[in-house]
Design a protein around this motif. Structure first.
Motif, PDB file in Angstrom:
ATOM      1  N   VAL A  34       0.977  -1.235  -0.111  1.00 32.64           N
ATOM      2  CA  VAL A  34      -0.018  -0.024   0.075  1.00 32.64           C
ATOM      3  C   VAL A  34       0.769   1.134  -0.123  1.00 32.64           C
ATOM      4  O   VAL A  34       1.977   1.466   0.765  1.00 32.64           O
ATOM      5  CB  VAL A  34      -1.012  -0.057   1.275  1.00 32.64           C
ATOM      6  N   ALA A  35       0.556   2.099  -0.771  1.00 34.74           N
ATOM      7  CA  ALA A  35       1.430   3.355  -0.931  1.00 34.74           C
ATOM      8  C   ALA A  35       0.727   4.322  -0.059  1.00 34.74           C
ATOM      9  O   ALA A  35       1.500   5.263   0.490  1.00 34.74           O
ATOM     10  CB  ALA A  35       1.388   4.012  -2.388  1.00 34.74           C
ATOM     11  N   GLN A  36      -0.661   4.553   0.111  1.00 31.98           N
ATOM     12  CA  GLN A  36      -1.449   5.465   0.839  1.00 31.98           C
ATOM     13  C   GLN A  36      -2.780   4.947   1.063  1.00 31.98           C
ATOM     14  O   GLN A  36      -3.067   4.010   0.275  1.00 31.98           O
ATOM     15  CB  GLN A  36      -1.412   6.923   0.127  1.00 31.98           C
ATOM     16  N   THR A  37      -3.281   5.608   2.146  1.00 32.39           N
ATOM     17  CA  THR A  37      -5.027   5.330   1.941  1.00 32.39           C
ATOM     18  C   THR A  37      -5.712   6.570   1.706  1.00 32.39           C
ATOM     19  O   THR A  37      -5.079   7.567   1.725  1.00 32.39           O
ATOM     20  CB  THR A  37      -5.170   4.713   3.493  1.00 32.39           C
ATOM     21  N   LYS A  38      -6.844   6.255   1.563  1.00 28.27           N
ATOM     22  CA  LYS A  38      -7.815   7.438   1.197  1.00 28.27           C
ATOM     23  C   LYS A  38      -8.953   7.519   2.301  1.00 28.27           C
ATOM     24  O   LYS A  38      -8.537   8.304   3.212  1.00 28.27           O
ATOM     25  CB  LYS A  38      -8.491   7.257  -0.177  1.00 28.27           C
ATOM     26  N   THR A  39      -9.960   7.398   2.068  1.00 29.48           N
ATOM     27  CA  THR A  39     -11.172   7.522   2.919  1.00 29.48           C
ATOM     28  C   THR A  39     -11.057   6.738   4.261  1.00 29.48           C
ATOM     29  O   THR A  39     -11.626   7.322   5.343  1.00 29.48           O
ATOM     30  CB  THR A  39     -12.704   7.373   2.408  1.00 29.48           C
ATOM     31  N   SER A  40     -10.359   5.702   4.358  1.00 34.55           N
ATOM     32  CA  SER A  40     -10.395   4.819   5.367  1.00 34.55           C
ATOM     33  C   SER A  40      -9.057   3.913   5.336  1.00 34.55           C
ATOM     34  O   SER A  40      -8.561   3.899   4.246  1.00 34.55           O
ATOM     35  CB  SER A  40     -11.564   3.857   6.029  1.00 34.55           C
ATOM     36  N   ALA A  41      -8.727   3.308   6.331  1.00 38.46           N
ATOM     37  CA  ALA A  41      -7.648   2.287   6.416  1.00 38.46           C
ATOM     38  C   ALA A  41      -7.871   1.229   5.442  1.00 38.46           C
ATOM     39  O   ALA A  41      -6.676   0.679   4.989  1.00 38.46           O
ATOM     40  CB  ALA A  41      -7.190   1.955   7.796  1.00 38.46           C
ATOM     41  N   VAL A  42      -8.904   0.927   5.091  1.00 40.16           N
ATOM     42  CA  VAL A  42      -8.963  -0.097   4.062  1.00 40.16           C
ATOM     43  C   VAL A  42      -9.230   0.478   2.565  1.00 40.16           C
ATOM     44  O   VAL A  42      -9.318  -0.368   1.533  1.00 40.16           O
ATOM     45  CB  VAL A  42     -10.003  -1.021   4.373  1.00 40.16           C
ATOM     46  N   ASP A  43      -9.244   1.642   2.310  1.00 43.28           N
ATOM     47  CA  ASP A  43      -9.363   2.299   0.916  1.00 43.28           C
ATOM     48  C   ASP A  43      -7.930   2.548   0.494  1.00 43.28           C
ATOM     49  O   ASP A  43      -7.384   3.563   1.045  1.00 43.28           O
ATOM     50  CB  ASP A  43     -10.248   3.570   1.225  1.00 43.28           C
ATOM     51  N   VAL A  44      -7.471   1.683  -0.314  1.00 41.99           N
ATOM     52  CA  VAL A  44      -5.938   1.813  -0.289  1.00 41.99           C
ATOM     53  C   VAL A  44      -5.731   2.300  -1.782  1.00 41.99           C
ATOM     54  O   VAL A  44      -6.273   2.044  -2.709  1.00 41.99           O
ATOM     55  CB  VAL A  44      -5.332   0.528  -0.151  1.00 41.99           C
ATOM     56  N   VAL A  45      -4.345   2.882  -1.898  1.00 46.64           N
ATOM     57  CA  VAL A  45      -3.754   3.170  -3.255  1.00 46.64           C
ATOM     58  C   VAL A  45      -2.490   2.208  -3.318  1.00 46.64           C
ATOM     59  O   VAL A  45      -1.641   2.343  -2.139  1.00 46.64           O
ATOM     60  CB  VAL A  45      -3.644   4.677  -3.414  1.00 46.64           C
ATOM     61  N   THR A  46      -2.080   1.744  -4.440  1.00 45.70           N
ATOM     62  CA  THR A  46      -0.663   1.215  -4.791  1.00 45.70           C
ATOM     63  C   THR A  46       0.118   1.918  -5.494  1.00 45.70           C
ATOM     64  O   THR A  46      -0.409   2.908  -6.324  1.00 45.70           O
ATOM     65  CB  THR A  46      -0.895  -0.248  -5.205  1.00 45.70           C
ATOM     66  N   GLU A  47       1.439   1.664  -5.395  1.00 45.19           N
ATOM     67  CA  GLU A  47       2.282   2.341  -6.505  1.00 45.19           C
ATOM     68  C   GLU A  47       1.848   2.040  -7.900  1.00 45.19           C
ATOM     69  O   GLU A  47       2.289   2.943  -8.721  1.00 45.19           O
ATOM     70  CB  GLU A  47       3.613   1.902  -6.259  1.00 45.19           C
TER      71      GLU A  47
END
Length: 266
Positions: A34-47
């Motif tokens: 996971v590169a970062q999260t958005k609306t919550s800890a399970v809303d993820v963004v990868t590289e």
């Protein structure tokens, strides 16, 4: 297809989707994190979400530098041409993170605010769904059509859940009410693919609350061009408040049910 602009946008969307799909399929690192999260800890963004969006926006800007862009991972330019691209570089990120195959690249083109082109590339299936406004929907070269409308009790219905705890809890309550009324429920994890699977007759219907423009833009056009009705609450267009896609006879029954169940609430 007689409109030269739509032909151009269609070809560019197909090529951008193909390139991004190959990058995501072939370039996924074994240690993807996971590169970062958005609306919550399970809303993820990868590289890889970020890399795919950079590839798509760079390709489109090279060919049509005056168009606007709206992308899930931050691309946002106004443009001056009247055309805007709405991009989800990786729809189904959690599936992708876990090595599941249900993820897609979703690219739509709007002209003067109306979606006119939609492409959903599904690399792990080897499938490319695409549509041009008024020209029908296709899977590769094959024309698509929704299934004939079943009775509610025979409907296979797809849905999805948000990432914020309160919304997820309410969505679970709605599903608990719907499940005894239909054949079964499916939850795949990619709104774009679910909409395309309605277009291909693999689902009878799909609904979800909390989608963003990039989640639904391409898939909604593809579903509509395959004969689905799409919308939100009664008399409203599909939006983040509620999206429903189904053949005509089933659409009204599900819309009425979701209204009674308060599906648009959190």
């Amino acid at each position: 297809m007689t409109d030269p602009l739509l032909s151009e946008l269609h070809e560019l969307a197909l090529e951008a989707g193909r390139r991004a799909g190959e990058l995501l399929r072939d370039g996924r690192p074994d240690d993807l994190a996971v590169a970062q999260t958005k609306t919550s800890a399970v809303d993820v963004v990868t590289e890889m979400d970020i890399a795919a969006e950079k590839l798509i926006t760079g390709f489109l800007a090279e060919h049509r530098p005056h168009d606007g862009l709206l992308g899930e991972e931050g691309a946002a330019t106004t443009g001056t041409s009247g055309v805007r691209w709405v991009i989800d570089p990786l729809d189904g990120t959690v599936n992708y993170l876990y090595g599941l195959p249900t993820w897609a690249v979703s690219i739509a083109a709007e002209r003067d605010g109306e979606t006119v082109v939609g492409v959903v590339e599904v690399p792990m299936r080897g499938e490319t769904f695409h549509a041009v406004l008024g020209g029908g929907a296709r899977l590769g070269d094959r024309s698509l059509a929704v299934r004939p409308s079943p009775e509610l009790g025979q409907a296979l219905v797809a849905t999805g859940f948000g990432y914020v705890q309160e919304r997820r809890a309410h969505q679970a309550e709605v599903v608990a009410q719907l499940l005894p009324q239909v054949r079964d429920i499916r939850r795949g994890g990619s709104a774009a693919i679910d909409l395309c699977d309605v277009a291909a007759g693999r689902f009878d219907a799909y609904y979800e609350r909390g989608l963003n423009p990039w989640d639904l833009a391409a898939g909604e056009l593809i579903a509509r061009e395959a004969g689905a009705l799409t919308g939100g609450r009664a008399g409203e267009r599909a939006s983040g408040e509620l999206l429903l896609a189904a053949p005509e006879g089933l659409f009204g029954m599900l819309q009425e049910f979701l209204e009674r169940a308060g599906a648009w609430h959190d």
